[in-house]
Design a protein around this motif. Structure first.
Motif, PDB file in Angstrom:
ATOM      1  N   ARG A  69      59.995  65.196  55.843  1.00 39.99           N
ATOM      2  CA  ARG A  69      61.217  64.637  56.441  1.00 39.99           C
ATOM      3  C   ARG A  69      62.389  65.551  56.127  1.00 39.99           C
ATOM      4  O   ARG A  69      62.527  66.051  55.017  1.00 39.99           O
ATOM      5  N   CYS A  70      63.218  65.794  57.124  1.00 36.48           N
ATOM      6  CA  CYS A  70      64.374  66.644  56.889  1.00 36.48           C
ATOM      7  C   CYS A  70      65.467  65.813  56.229  1.00 36.48           C
ATOM      8  O   CYS A  70      65.509  64.582  56.356  1.00 36.48           O
ATOM      9  N   THR A  71      66.338  66.483  55.490  1.00 38.14           N
ATOM     10  CA  THR A  71      67.280  65.781  54.615  1.00 38.14           C
ATOM     11  C   THR A  71      68.665  65.598  55.233  1.00 38.14           C
ATOM     12  O   THR A  71      69.596  65.186  54.534  1.00 38.14           O
ATOM     13  N   ASN A  72      68.813  65.902  56.509  1.00 37.71           N
ATOM     14  CA  ASN A  72      70.086  65.696  57.203  1.00 37.71           C
ATOM     15  C   ASN A  72      70.067  64.325  57.873  1.00 37.71           C
ATOM     16  O   ASN A  72      69.456  64.166  58.931  1.00 37.71           O
ATOM     17  N   PRO A  73      70.717  63.315  57.304  1.00 39.27           N
ATOM     18  CA  PRO A  73      70.630  61.961  57.868  1.00 39.27           C
ATOM     19  C   PRO A  73      71.315  61.825  59.218  1.00 39.27           C
ATOM     20  O   PRO A  73      71.066  60.850  59.948  1.00 39.27           O
ATOM     21  N   GLN A  74      72.168  62.792  59.573  1.00 37.47           N
ATOM     22  CA  GLN A  74      72.821  62.731  60.880  1.00 37.47           C
ATOM     23  C   GLN A  74      71.848  63.062  62.010  1.00 37.47           C
ATOM     24  O   GLN A  74      72.050  62.630  63.152  1.00 37.47           O
ATOM     25  N   MET A 106      60.649  64.629  63.569  1.00 36.64           N
ATOM     26  CA  MET A 106      61.515  64.379  62.415  1.00 36.64           C
ATOM     27  C   MET A 106      62.888  63.882  62.862  1.00 36.64           C
ATOM     28  O   MET A 106      63.635  63.306  62.064  1.00 36.64           O
ATOM     29  N   ALA A 107      63.243  64.121  64.134  1.00 34.52           N
ATOM     30  CA  ALA A 107      64.607  63.874  64.606  1.00 34.52           C
ATOM     31  C   ALA A 107      64.817  62.420  65.017  1.00 34.52           C
ATOM     32  O   ALA A 107      63.893  61.722  65.426  1.00 34.52           O
ATOM     33  N   GLN A 108      66.058  62.008  64.925  1.00 36.43           N
ATOM     34  CA  GLN A 108      66.448  60.719  65.484  1.00 36.43           C
ATOM     35  C   GLN A 108      66.464  60.822  67.010  1.00 36.43           C
ATOM     36  O   GLN A 108      66.417  61.906  67.581  1.00 36.43           O
ATOM     37  N   SER A 109      66.529  59.672  67.665  1.00 41.21           N
ATOM     38  CA  SER A 109      66.550  59.636  69.130  1.00 41.21           C
ATOM     39  C   SER A 109      67.689  60.512  69.661  1.00 41.21           C
ATOM     40  O   SER A 109      68.816  60.449  69.162  1.00 41.21           O
ATOM     41  N   ASN A 110      67.345  61.329  70.639  1.00 37.88           N
ATOM     42  CA  ASN A 110      68.310  62.199  71.321  1.00 37.88           C
ATOM     43  C   ASN A 110      68.872  63.322  70.436  1.00 37.88           C
ATOM     44  O   ASN A 110      69.837  63.979  70.827  1.00 37.88           O
ATOM     45  N   VAL A 121      65.267  73.978  58.646  1.00 42.19           N
ATOM     46  CA  VAL A 121      65.982  72.837  58.069  1.00 42.19           C
ATOM     47  C   VAL A 121      65.486  72.566  56.657  1.00 42.19           C
ATOM     48  O   VAL A 121      64.348  72.874  56.305  1.00 42.19           O
ATOM     49  N   GLU A 122      66.367  71.988  55.859  1.00 42.80           N
ATOM     50  CA  GLU A 122      65.994  71.515  54.529  1.00 42.80           C
ATOM     51  C   GLU A 122      65.149  70.252  54.681  1.00 42.80           C
ATOM     52  O   GLU A 122      65.480  69.361  55.465  1.00 42.80           O
ATOM     53  N   VAL A 123      64.049  70.200  53.936  1.00 44.26           N
ATOM     54  CA  VAL A 123      63.150  69.047  54.012  1.00 44.26           C
ATOM     55  C   VAL A 123      62.722  68.639  52.607  1.00 44.26           C
ATOM     56  O   VAL A 123      62.971  69.344  51.616  1.00 44.26           O
ATOM     57  N   GLU A 124      62.077  67.497  52.546  1.00 44.73           N
ATOM     58  CA  GLU A 124      61.327  67.103  51.363  1.00 44.73           C
ATOM     59  C   GLU A 124      59.972  66.595  51.843  1.00 44.73           C
ATOM     60  O   GLU A 124      59.857  66.069  52.957  1.00 44.73           O
ATOM     61  N   TYR A 125      58.959  66.789  51.009  1.00 49.51           N
ATOM     62  CA  TYR A 125      57.613  66.430  51.436  1.00 49.51           C
ATOM     63  C   TYR A 125      56.830  65.827  50.272  1.00 49.51           C
ATOM     64  O   TYR A 125      57.164  66.036  49.092  1.00 49.51           O
ATOM     65  N   GLN A 126      55.790  65.076  50.631  1.00 51.10           N
ATOM     66  CA  GLN A 126      54.850  64.575  49.640  1.00 51.10           C
ATOM     67  C   GLN A 126      53.456  64.530  50.245  1.00 51.10           C
ATOM     68  O   GLN A 126      53.297  64.346  51.453  1.00 51.10           O
TER      69      GLN A 126
END
Length: 236
Positions: A69-74, A106-110, A121-126
């Motif tokens: 998941r990328c760490t940019n909540p926007q 990974m992106a939000q709608s649109n 992009v910056e991400v975190e993973y598990q």
């Protein structure tokens, strides 16, 4: 199945990293990935697949599943995307090179177009368990095999949090297990394999430690290159 002492193995936390994507005309994976999965590597998991660098582990990381998941909540959703490792790839300090389909999910709608514009992009993973909706383990005879003098196999649909370390074939006349060579990625091979149906076992490392799993007569005596033979085995 022979159980050996359990080892601490499971990763249950997120790791910070970076991810990018590779070019694909149909947004799917690539059938020529370094794991040797072929068409399976192009379409498995609805083509949510990735090439990895450090996590490739000389091929033992092939088939592992990760939540990324990328760490940019926007721009990005909280859950990100679940991917299967099917290839090796590195560049710009990334751990993941995602298929276009996985990257967009990974992106939000649109927001997918804006996310693609970033490139990296910056991400975190598990690490997460692989789930294949009822598919049992399959043993695919690799396309490069030449009956009956050269046998190469790749194991598909390895569910759970498992890595396949070794594969061996039973040689009846010598009464011993013969280790196959890891040719590359997830492909194991052997010149002049024993005649008859293939009695196989493979070594798995997972949350339960190290185990040997036997797959008797999983590949028929008249095996054919390019064919995947389904077993009754489902890893946990």
């Amino acid at each position: 199945m022979v159980l050996l002492p359990a080892l601490c193995y499971s990763q249950d936390y997120f790791v910070r990293s970076r991810a990018t994507y590779y070019g694909s005309p149909d947004c799917l994976g690539t059938p020529t990935g370094a794991c040797g999965f072929g068409e399976y590597g192009r379409t498995v998991n609805d083509a949510n697949v990735a090439g990895v660098s450090r996590l490739y582990k000389n091929g033992t990381g092939c088939g592992a599943c990760y939540q990324v998941r990328c760490t940019n909540p926007q721009l990005c959703t909280e859950n990100g995307v679940n991917v299967v490792v099917t290839d090796y790839g590195e560049g710009d300090n990334t751990d993941f090179i995602l298929s276009p389909r996985a990257y967009s999910r990974m992106a939000q709608s649109n927001a997918a177009a804006e996310l693609f514009a970033y490139g990296v992009v910056e991400v975190e993973y598990q690490r997460i368990p692989c789930r294949y909706g009822g598919y049992k383990l399959q043993f695919k005879v690799h396309e490069h095999s030449k009956y009956p003098n050269y046998l190469a196999i790749v194991i598909l649909y390895a569910s759970g949090k498992n890595e396949i370390l070794n594969v061996e074939i039973w040689q009846e006349d010598c009464k011993e297990w013969i280790r196959m060579r890891r040719a590359y990625g997830a492909v194991f091979d052997m010149a002049n394999p024993p005649m008859g149906a293939v009695n196989m076992r493979f070594q798995v490392q997972g949350s339960a430690g190290l185990t040997w799993v036997q797959a008797p007569n999983v590949i028929p005596s008249d095996w054919k290159a390019g064919v995947a033979y389904e077993s009754d085995i489902e890893l946990e």
